[in-house]
Design an enzyme around this catalytic site. Structure first.
Site, PDB file in Angstrom:
ATOM      1  CE1 TYR A  28     -53.081 -33.379 -45.188  1.00  0.00           C
ATOM      2  CE2 TYR A  28     -51.647 -35.254 -45.582  1.00  0.00           C
ATOM      3  CZ  TYR A  28     -52.882 -34.646 -45.706  1.00  0.00           C
ATOM      4  OH  TYR A  28     -53.897 -35.298 -46.355  1.00  0.00           O
ATOM      5  NE  ARG A  39     -49.649 -31.462 -52.529  1.00  0.00           N
ATOM      6  CZ  ARG A  39     -50.009 -32.712 -52.823  1.00  0.00           C
ATOM      7  NH1 ARG A  39     -50.853 -32.945 -53.809  1.00  0.00           N
ATOM      8  NH2 ARG A  39     -49.539 -33.731 -52.129  1.00  0.00           N
ATOM      9  NE  ARG A  78     -59.283 -23.630 -28.252  1.00  0.00           N
ATOM     10  CZ  ARG A  78     -60.379 -22.908 -28.467  1.00  0.00           C
ATOM     11  NH1 ARG A  78     -60.647 -21.864 -27.721  1.00  0.00           N
ATOM     12  NH2 ARG A  78     -61.206 -23.237 -29.461  1.00  0.00           N
ATOM     13  CG  HIS A  95     -60.972 -18.819 -32.482  1.00  0.00           C
ATOM     14  ND1 HIS A  95     -61.287 -19.115 -31.181  1.00  0.00           N
ATOM     15  CD2 HIS A  95     -61.620 -19.739 -33.235  1.00  0.00           C
ATOM     16  CE1 HIS A  95     -62.102 -20.146 -31.144  1.00  0.00           C
ATOM     17  NE2 HIS A  95     -62.328 -20.553 -32.386  1.00  0.00           N
ATOM     18  CE  LYS A 106     -51.237 -34.085 -49.035  1.00  0.00           C
ATOM     19  NZ  LYS A 106     -52.460 -34.871 -49.020  1.00  0.00           N
ATOM     20  CD  GLU A 113     -60.027 -34.159 -53.456  1.00  0.00           C
ATOM     21  OE1 GLU A 113     -58.889 -34.431 -53.869  1.00  0.00           O
ATOM     22  OE2 GLU A 113     -60.244 -33.217 -52.678  1.00  0.00           O
ATOM     23  CG  LEU A 134     -54.494 -32.057 -52.775  1.00  0.00           C
ATOM     24  CD1 LEU A 134     -54.242 -30.800 -51.945  1.00  0.00           C
ATOM     25  CD2 LEU A 134     -53.931 -33.270 -52.066  1.00  0.00           C
TER      26      LEU A 134
END
Ligand code: PDD
Length: 286
Positions: A35, A54, A102, A104, A149, A182, A206
């Site tokens: 995101y 990014r 579903r 993996h 992110k 951070e 990040l």
């Protein structure tokens, strides 16, 4: 009647109450996505290109194709601002791997899900601006790819909840040697012997777009910058400050209930904040 907020989902803008993704979206089932949060001031985006670059890096890192070419993404993000009523807005962009039964293992090529939502840009209260922010430190319990992110934010949610429980604004992660990495949703800087210090970019932090802006601002103001590991108990530490899209840069004056320096916003933090706010004001007027 006020217009409902518009969200972008499944290739269309729709009222947010009707904006849905499938229950087998891999973002929902595996947090298999990434995101961005971008700020927009009176229609002008703050560093949109670096945010979208990014996003592209985050997608590439987990092997999700970028859902649209860059120029189209830029236009959609601009459209999202225009379809919503806020003067200063916080735009959320999320890309997940897509919808599949579903498993993996990703068994087929999927169409990534792209969503965009817009909310009013939150502002730190006048009181926080006067007194500065407060924080706690926690052992880092996150994964080893914090440069991506990722939407897998459970550790950050837990950290923030703990901060709220202790009556402070942010929780900051420490590595095994007590170095400050951070915050849950911020980068952090210290002033040590008049040098602005922040953890170097690696898998534990990040690469904040605001972090970059702070470093550029510091250099422009003649403040020396060092990207190195640092601890809160270092001799000569006089200030801390945190940075993010939603806070710009703001002093952190209490950490674990102890005053940082004099326990009030320091000279360098205030100078950097004024510099960044000047840039934001220029965007508003552009
Ligand atoms: N968070 N570090 C982490 C872990 C973050 O989640 C963020 C941003 C930052 C600051 O990055 P930037 O300056 O590019 O906003 C650093 C966003 C705002 C969020 O999750 O809401």
């Amino acid at each position: 009647m006020t217009q409902p907020l518009q969200a972008y989902v499944n290739d269309a803008f729709v009222p947010i109450a009707q904006a849905y993704v499938h229950i087998e979206d891999r973002g929902f089932q595996f947090a298999d996505g990434v995101y961005e949060v971008v700020a927009c001031f009176n229609g002008t985006y703050l560093d949109l290109k670096p945010h979208l670059q990014r996003l592209a890096r985050s997608c590439a890192a987990i092997d999700i194709p970028l859902p649209k070419p860059m120029a189209e993404l830029e236009a959609l993000v601009q459209q999202a601002y225009e379809n919503n009523p806020f003067e200063d807005a916080m735009v959320y962009i999320q890309v997940t791997r897509g919808v599949a039964p579903r498993s993996h293992v990703v068994k087929q090529a999927l169409i990534p899900t792209l969503i965009i939502t817009v909310r009013e840009l939150p502002q730190p209260s006048d009181e926080k601006i006067q007194t500065g922010m407060s924080g706690i430190t926690l052992d880092d319990i996150r994964w080893k790819h914090c440069e991506i992110k990722s939407i897998a934010l459970l550790a950050s949610v837990m950290g923030k909840q703990e901060a709220v429980r202790q009556g402070v604004d942010e929780a900051f992660w420490l590595d095994g040697q007590g170095h400050v990495l951070e915050g849950c949703a911020t980068n952090i800087f210290a002033v040590i012997d008049d040098v602005l210090v922040t953890h170097p970019l690696d898998h534990q932090v990040l690469g904040g777009i605001t972090r970059d802006m702070v470093i550029v601002a510091a250099k422009a103001l003649g403040i020396k910058v060092e990207e190195r590991k640092w601890r809160l108990d270092e001799q000569g530490l006089s200030e801390c400050m945190m940075s993010s899209t939603t806070n710009a840069v703001i002093p952190v004056c209490y950490m674990n209930k102890q005053a940082v320096g004099e326990g009030k916003p320091g000279e360098i933090g205030l100078k950097l904040r004024a510099h960044l706010l000047g840039q934001l004001q220029a965007l508003r007027e552009s």
